[in-house]
Design an enzyme around this catalytic site. Structure first.
Site, PDB file in Angstrom:
ATOM      1  N   ASP A   1      50.099   4.991  22.104  1.00  0.00           N
ATOM      2  CA  ASP A   1      49.244   6.140  21.785  1.00  0.00           C
ATOM      3  C   ASP A   1      49.020   6.964  23.058  1.00  0.00           C
ATOM      4  O   ASP A   1      48.802   6.409  24.140  1.00  0.00           O
ATOM      5  CB  ASP A   1      47.913   5.641  21.222  1.00  0.00           C
ATOM      6  CG  ASP A   1      47.114   6.743  20.553  1.00  0.00           C
ATOM      7  OD1 ASP A   1      46.980   6.720  19.316  1.00  0.00           O
ATOM      8  OD2 ASP A   1      46.607   7.631  21.276  1.00  0.00           O
ATOM      9  N   ILE A   2      49.047   8.275  22.914  1.00  0.00           N
ATOM     10  CA  ILE A   2      48.887   9.173  24.065  1.00  0.00           C
ATOM     11  C   ILE A   2      47.453   9.159  24.599  1.00  0.00           C
ATOM     12  O   ILE A   2      47.208   9.514  25.753  1.00  0.00           O
ATOM     13  CB  ILE A   2      49.310  10.612  23.655  1.00  0.00           C
ATOM     14  CG1 ILE A   2      49.738  11.422  24.857  1.00  0.00           C
ATOM     15  CG2 ILE A   2      48.206  11.328  22.869  1.00  0.00           C
ATOM     16  CD1 ILE A   2      50.472  12.704  24.503  1.00  0.00           C
TER      17      ILE A   2
ATOM     18  N   ASN B   1      43.773   5.136   9.484  1.00  0.00           N
ATOM     19  CA  ASN B   1      42.799   6.166   9.140  1.00  0.00           C
ATOM     20  C   ASN B   1      43.385   7.023   8.031  1.00  0.00           C
ATOM     21  O   ASN B   1      44.427   7.656   8.215  1.00  0.00           O
ATOM     22  CB  ASN B   1      42.471   7.010  10.378  1.00  0.00           C
ATOM     23  CG  ASN B   1      41.747   6.201  11.438  1.00  0.00           C
ATOM     24  OD1 ASN B   1      40.916   5.362  11.115  1.00  0.00           O
ATOM     25  ND2 ASN B   1      42.067   6.445  12.703  1.00  0.00           N
TER      26      ASN B   1
ATOM     27  N   GLY C   1      38.846  10.107   9.977  1.00  0.00           N
ATOM     28  CA  GLY C   1      39.291  10.683  11.246  1.00  0.00           C
ATOM     29  C   GLY C   1      40.795  10.823  11.372  1.00  0.00           C
ATOM     30  O   GLY C   1      41.306  10.951  12.482  1.00  0.00           O
TER      31      GLY C   1
ATOM     32  N   SER D   1      44.069  12.392  11.958  1.00  0.00           N
ATOM     33  CA  SER D   1      44.375  13.674  12.611  1.00  0.00           C
ATOM     34  C   SER D   1      45.857  14.037  12.561  1.00  0.00           C
ATOM     35  O   SER D   1      46.200  15.201  12.752  1.00  0.00           O
ATOM     36  CB  SER D   1      43.895  13.652  14.066  1.00  0.00           C
ATOM     37  OG  SER D   1      44.542  12.641  14.798  1.00  0.00           O
TER      38      SER D   1
ATOM     39  N   HIS E   1      50.423   6.073   9.904  1.00  0.00           N
ATOM     40  CA  HIS E   1      50.549   5.290  11.140  1.00  0.00           C
ATOM     41  C   HIS E   1      49.520   4.174  11.143  1.00  0.00           C
ATOM     42  O   HIS E   1      48.381   4.354  10.710  1.00  0.00           O
ATOM     43  CB  HIS E   1      50.409   6.164  12.382  1.00  0.00           C
ATOM     44  CG  HIS E   1      49.222   7.080  12.392  1.00  0.00           C
ATOM     45  ND1 HIS E   1      49.179   8.239  11.646  1.00  0.00           N
ATOM     46  CD2 HIS E   1      48.036   7.007  13.043  1.00  0.00           C
ATOM     47  CE1 HIS E   1      48.019   8.846  11.852  1.00  0.00           C
ATOM     48  NE2 HIS E   1      47.296   8.110  12.692  1.00  0.00           N
TER      49      HIS E   1
ATOM     50  N   HIS F   1      47.437   1.809  13.646  1.00  0.00           N
ATOM     51  CA  HIS F   1      47.025   1.609  15.037  1.00  0.00           C
ATOM     52  C   HIS F   1      46.971   0.110  15.309  1.00  0.00           C
ATOM     53  O   HIS F   1      46.353  -0.645  14.540  1.00  0.00           O
ATOM     54  CB  HIS F   1      45.611   2.151  15.273  1.00  0.00           C
ATOM     55  CG  HIS F   1      45.439   3.628  15.133  1.00  0.00           C
ATOM     56  ND1 HIS F   1      45.345   4.475  16.205  1.00  0.00           N
ATOM     57  CD2 HIS F   1      45.315   4.408  14.033  1.00  0.00           C
ATOM     58  CE1 HIS F   1      45.168   5.718  15.790  1.00  0.00           C
ATOM     59  NE2 HIS F   1      45.145   5.708  14.460  1.00  0.00           N
TER      60      HIS F   1
HETATM   61  P1  DGP Z   1      44.612   9.273  13.699  1.00  0.00           P
HETATM   62  O1  DGP Z   1      43.263   9.772  14.129  1.00  0.00           O
HETATM   63  O2  DGP Z   1      44.519   7.948  12.986  1.00  0.00           O
HETATM   64  O3  DGP Z   1      45.389  10.317  12.940  1.00  0.00           O
HETATM   65  O4  DGP Z   1      45.384   8.954  15.057  1.00  0.00           O
HETATM   66  C1  DGP Z   1      46.311   9.777  15.648  1.00  0.00           C
HETATM   67  C2  DGP Z   1      46.632   9.188  17.000  1.00  0.00           C
HETATM   68  O5  DGP Z   1      47.816   9.781  17.467  1.00  0.00           O
HETATM   69  C3  DGP Z   1      45.582   9.419  18.087  1.00  0.00           C
HETATM   70  O6  DGP Z   1      45.096   8.156  18.533  1.00  0.00           O
HETATM   71  C4  DGP Z   1      46.319  10.134  19.219  1.00  0.00           C
HETATM   72  C5  DGP Z   1      47.770   9.906  18.862  1.00  0.00           C
HETATM   73  N1  DGP Z   1      48.659  11.004  19.182  1.00  0.00           N
HETATM   74  C6  DGP Z   1      48.526  12.303  18.794  1.00  0.00           C
HETATM   75  N2  DGP Z   1      49.538  13.046  19.240  1.00  0.00           N
HETATM   76  C7  DGP Z   1      50.353  12.187  19.925  1.00  0.00           C
HETATM   77  C8  DGP Z   1      51.588  12.361  20.621  1.00  0.00           C
HETATM   78  O7  DGP Z   1      52.160  13.449  20.703  1.00  0.00           O
HETATM   79  N3  DGP Z   1      52.126  11.259  21.193  1.00  0.00           N
HETATM   80  C9  DGP Z   1      51.527  10.036  21.117  1.00  0.00           C
HETATM   81  N4  DGP Z   1      52.157   9.013  21.718  1.00  0.00           N
HETATM   82  N5  DGP Z   1      50.381   9.833  20.460  1.00  0.00           N
HETATM   83  C10 DGP Z   1      49.795  10.897  19.878  1.00  0.00           C
END
Ligand code: DGP
Length: 114
Positions: free
Chosen positions: A30-31, A87, A93, A95, A100, A102
């Site tokens: 995760d970023i 999520n 939440g 986004s 996906h 986590h």
């Molecule tokens: P959610 O809130 O469950 O939709 O989590 C989305 C997650 O995705 C959040 O923890 C940050 C991660 N994320 C968003 N954009 C990127 C990206 O471009 N690269 C990576 N590695 N993670 C990302």
């Protein structure tokens, strides 16, 4: 359906720190990590969220969870423990509209979640 940012990561059109991939799923860091280990496991198929899945996705959903357990083993957090989170929708939440899971680990995780 056009690709989300996660679809582009799966297609290697944009970079990510991949930790696992096979013909059906990809896992990457995760970023914006919320724990020392924070990995996202996604299907290659563009499915927006769990509530959009169909009976035909049952095996894929099981595979996502199995891959999460395999990644947890590889990360060395199997015995200390980990949490899997999906999520689904605005109140949760969500986004990024690409399904996906986590994988969170490496610290004690509070319960109930915020
Ligand atoms: P959610 O809130 O469950 O939709 O989590 C989305 C997650 O995705 C959040 O923890 C940050 C991660 N994320 C968003 N954009 C990127 C990206 O471009 N690269 C990576 N590695 N993670 C990302």
């Amino acid at each position: 359906m056009s690709k989300t940012i996660f679809g582009k990561i799966a297609a290697k059109e944009i970079p990510a720190k991949l930790v696992y991939e096979d013909d059906r799923v990809v896992a990457f860091r995760d970023i914006n990590p919320q724990a020392p280990v924070h990995i996202l496991i996604i299907p290659r198929e563009e499915i927006a969220r769990v509530s959009d899945t169909k009976p035909a996705h049952e095996a894929l959903l099981g595979h996502l969870v199995w891959v999460a357990s395999e990644v947890a083993r590889r990360e060395g957090v199997e015995s200390t423990g980990y949490r899997l989170v999906i999520n689904n929708g605005p109140d949760a939440g969500e986004s990024v509209p690409h399904l996906h899971v986590h994988l969170l680990a490496g610290r004690a995780l509070g319960w109930p979640p915020g």
